[in-house]
Enzyme design. Structure first.
Site, mmCIF file in Angstrom:
data_model
loop_
_atom_site.group_PDB
_atom_site.id
_atom_site.type_symbol
_atom_site.label_atom_id
_atom_site.label_comp_id
_atom_site.label_asym_id
_atom_site.label_seq_id
_atom_site.Cartn_x
_atom_site.Cartn_y
_atom_site.Cartn_z
ATOM 1 N N SER A 124 0.605 -1.183 -0.484
ATOM 2 C CA SER A 124 0.543 0.107 0.366
ATOM 3 C C SER A 124 0.391 1.338 -0.069
ATOM 4 O O SER A 124 0.911 2.221 0.638
ATOM 5 C CB SER A 124 -1.073 -0.181 0.723
ATOM 6 N N SER A 125 1.924 1.070 -0.562
ATOM 7 C CA SER A 125 2.635 2.358 -0.955
ATOM 8 C C SER A 125 1.779 3.688 -1.104
ATOM 9 O O SER A 125 1.983 4.176 -0.851
ATOM 10 C CB SER A 125 3.635 2.050 -1.836
ATOM 11 N N SER A 126 0.448 3.123 -2.466
ATOM 12 C CA SER A 126 -0.069 4.422 -3.134
ATOM 13 C C SER A 126 -1.017 4.911 -1.851
ATOM 14 O O SER A 126 -1.441 5.804 -1.514
ATOM 15 C CB SER A 126 -0.426 3.825 -4.166
ATOM 16 N N GLU A 158 -8.196 7.066 -5.849
ATOM 17 C CA GLU A 158 -7.311 6.472 -6.366
ATOM 18 C C GLU A 158 -8.068 5.241 -7.516
ATOM 19 O O GLU A 158 -8.220 4.957 -8.458
ATOM 20 C CB GLU A 158 -7.031 4.687 -5.094
ATOM 21 N N ASP A 170 -6.539 -0.135 2.313
ATOM 22 C CA ASP A 170 -5.702 0.125 2.730
ATOM 23 C C ASP A 170 -5.686 1.405 3.183
ATOM 24 O O ASP A 170 -4.619 2.031 3.889
ATOM 25 C CB ASP A 170 -5.143 0.626 0.950
#
Length: 381
Positions: A124-126, A158, A170
């Site tokens: 879950s970097s985004s 997103e 996330d």
């Protein structure tokens, strides 16, 4: 993360109004259940996206990342449109767009970002980029939004702006998780409970195996699974697959003619049930019992949902053969990471066994590290 405020000053000519952080996450159990209004059990990682931010009142959004050599991206907030910003900048820009679309007066900002959340690893970097941006703007513009409200707006960024049809897990994990706990989340109404998850106290460790196989959820495979789940819900006459209980699964599957849809439905229904079993085990103090549930979940992701890959399957197999209590792939799949529940005394041996198995298979060396439940999004200064 050191130096972010100073770097902001070098970029923009003055110090930031504040610095915020939001973590990545690893999901213990409950995969592809969030967009089916089901249940999940993630925990925040110590790895974070950090943002130094100041307000602007001239309609300009300037974005910079320490981690991407793109220079400063300059955007007009009034001209932000879905699909109109390429690359990493779409995530923070999408948050500004989502806030403005929801009627919040965000008049521009200078943002400098740095992240230690591995990209493409299913961690879950985004979401970390989205949530840290949302929290900073919420504070700076006095929007008064709750953590769940920020998570929903970050998810909208997103979904609608970047174009990835992810669920809300996330963003909720990044926004709402607490140190030392897993987050039991009902994705239908966003109610949640902090579940104590102190593995060290019972002699256990949770390892993350980053296969270094990059996954791209915007490539259509994730969206196809989501569409298949939604088709299953329509065929069964329910709003979402969360309404199909494990006790009635056999009957539900018998009413579905499409074999692919049947597999997807079976995974979602059984993974919701695995979340409930895991929660019951944790509440009863039987943390070791969770291992078998993880391995069972991996088989479902591999065989029914078909989102695993050779590297993930090998990580799970090698870990279990080396004495882990259980393991499964985590995240959207097609690469990314696995989680391994292991006795603390066996953790190093299991990590070495996985690394050796990858070497023998001529795969790139995996990155193995412990997952310790960390705090959620917060202001640092």
């Amino acid at each position: 993360m050191s130096g972010v405020a100073a770097e902001f000053g070098e970029l923009y000519g003055a110090g930031p109004e504040g610095v915020w952080a939001a973590p990545g996450r690893v999901n213990l159990i409950g995969e592809y259940t969030d967009f089916n209004e089901g249940f999940v059990l993630p925990l925040a990682l110590p790895h974070t996206a950090v943002a130094a931010v100041s307000r602007r009142d001239d309609g300009v959004l300037r974005l910079h990342s320490r981690d991407v050599p793109d220079g400063v991206v300059r955007l007009d907030v009034a001209a932000l449109t879905p699909g109109g910003v390429p690359g990493w900048a779409a995530y923070p820009a999408g948050v500004v767009w989502a806030l403005r679309e929801a009627g919040h007066r965000v008049t521009g900002a200078d943002v400098h970002l740095a992240s230690t959340v591995p990209t493409g690893a299913g961690l879950s970097s985004s979401a970390a980029l989205e949530v840290v941006t949302a929290l900073a703007l919420n504070d700076l513009f006095g929007l008064g939004l709750s953590r769940p409200e920020l998570a929903v707006l970050a998810q909208r960024a997103e979904n609608a702006f970047v174009g990835v049809p992810c669920g809300v897990m996330d963003q909720m994990a990044s926004a709402c998780a607490t140190e030392g706990h897993a987050l039991h989340l009902d994705t239908r109404d966003l109610s949640y409970r902090q579940v104590p998850f102190d593995l060290a106290a019972v002699g256990l460790r949770l390892l993350v195996v980053d296969t270094r196989v990059s996954h791209a959820l915007g490539d259509g495979a994730y969206a196809e699974r989501r569409a298949g789940c939604e088709a299953g819900a329509r065929a069964l006459g329910v709003r979402a697959l969360r309404e199909v209980s494990a006790a009635h699964l056999s009957d539900a599957l018998g009413r579905l003619s499409d074999e692919t849809v049947r597999r997807y439905v079976r995974h979602v229904v059984t993974d919701n049930e695995r979340v409930a079993r895991t929660l019951a085990l944790l509440d009863a103090g039987d943390v070791r019992g969770v291992g078998a549930v993880l391995t069972e979940g991996h088989a479902s992701l591999r065989d029914d949902l078909r989102v695993s890959c050779a590297e993930l399957d090998l990580a799970v197999e090698a870990a279990n053969e080396a004495g882990a209590l259980g393991a499964r792939m985590t995240g959207g799949g097609f690469g990314g990471s696995a989680v391994v529940l292991v006795e603390d005394a066996r953790a190093d041996a299991v990590a070495k066994a996985v690394t050796h198995a990858f070497e023998t298979a001529a795969f790139a060396p995996p990155r193995v590290f412990p997952a310790v439940p960390a705090p959620g999004a917060r202001r640092l200064s």
